[in-house]
Design an enzyme around this catalytic site. Structure first.
Site, PDB file in Angstrom:
ATOM      1  CB  VAL A   1      41.261  38.306  34.152  1.00  0.00           C
ATOM      2  CG1 VAL A   1      40.274  38.729  35.236  1.00  0.00           C
ATOM      3  CG2 VAL A   1      42.700  38.405  34.662  1.00  0.00           C
ATOM      4  N   PRO A   2      38.980  35.563  33.126  1.00  0.00           N
ATOM      5  CG  PRO A   2      38.362  33.414  33.802  1.00  0.00           C
ATOM      6  CD  PRO A   2      39.374  34.493  34.047  1.00  0.00           C
ATOM      7  CB  CYS A   3      35.166  39.159  32.250  1.00  0.00           C
ATOM      8  SG  CYS A   3      35.868  39.703  30.695  1.00  0.00           S
ATOM      9  CG  HIS A   4      35.176  34.213  28.407  1.00  0.00           C
ATOM     10  ND1 HIS A   4      36.484  34.467  28.811  1.00  0.00           N
ATOM     11  CD2 HIS A   4      35.063  32.865  28.297  1.00  0.00           C
ATOM     12  CE1 HIS A   4      37.123  33.312  28.925  1.00  0.00           C
ATOM     13  NE2 HIS A   4      36.281  32.327  28.617  1.00  0.00           N
ATOM     14  NE  ARG A   5      36.588  30.273  31.721  1.00  0.00           N
ATOM     15  CZ  ARG A   5      37.830  29.996  32.074  1.00  0.00           C
ATOM     16  NH1 ARG A   5      38.219  30.140  33.334  1.00  0.00           N
ATOM     17  NH2 ARG A   5      38.688  29.553  31.177  1.00  0.00           N
TER      18      ARG A   5
END
Length: 174
Positions: free
Chosen positions: A138-142
């Protein structure tokens, strides 16, 4: 968000730890075969101190992480077919987390862009990202600030923000 079908080799309430040499410790927690938490440890000395031994990572998740960390593009929808997740949060958090899974590998969005799409405010999106229990998949780093990286895992500097930058470099997003 629930993509449950269970991960082969994962038991109820199983905690697994994995060491990725360049990235540090990673801990996964499963419940009823579904991934409910995937998190980084901050430093080798702090990785899992005093914790009892755990089962090895289920093979599908370990293979997925090895592919990702070797720089192979891993589409979120493919990852969620291999590793079912179960996210529990407020309805708003779950909407944000679902939107995060729509950001393709190697691309970014701003907190403002997500907020407009969700009819919310950038700060609320940031708080939902901070509460995200499943790193990478769940790519919150993006998600970036309007001017700069923004925060990561509740931090605005230090090792967590350096990890966000490194993940974005790995994906070729910055």
């Amino acid at each position: 968000m629930d993509t449950s079908a269970g991960v082969p080799g994962a038991e109820p309430s199983l905690i697994c730890r994995y060491w990725q040499p360049e990235w540090g410790g990673i801990e996964a927690q499963f419940h009823d075969g579904n991934l409910i938490r995937l998190a980084f440890a901050e430093a080798p000395a702090a990785v899992f101190p005093g914790m009892p031994p755990t089962a090895p990572f289920p093979a599908p998740l370990q293979a997925l992480l090895q592919s990702y960390f070797s720089g192979m593009a891993v589409a979120t929808e493919d990852a969620l077919r291999v590793v079912p997740i179960r996210l529990h949060g407020t309805p708003f958090q779950e909407r944000v987390w679902a939107a995060l899974t729509e950001i393709p590998y190697g691309q970014t969005r701003s907190y403002g862009q997500l907020a407009r799409a969700l009819g919310s405010a950038p700060r609320a999106v940031g708080q939902a990202c901070k509460a995200n229990p499943i790193a990478i998949l769940v790519p919150c780093h993006r998600v970036l600030a309007a001017a700069g990286l923004g925060g990561y895992a509740g931090a605005r500097n230090g090792p967590a923000l350096a990890r966000k930058e490194a993940l974005l470099h790995l994906e070729g997003a910055i």
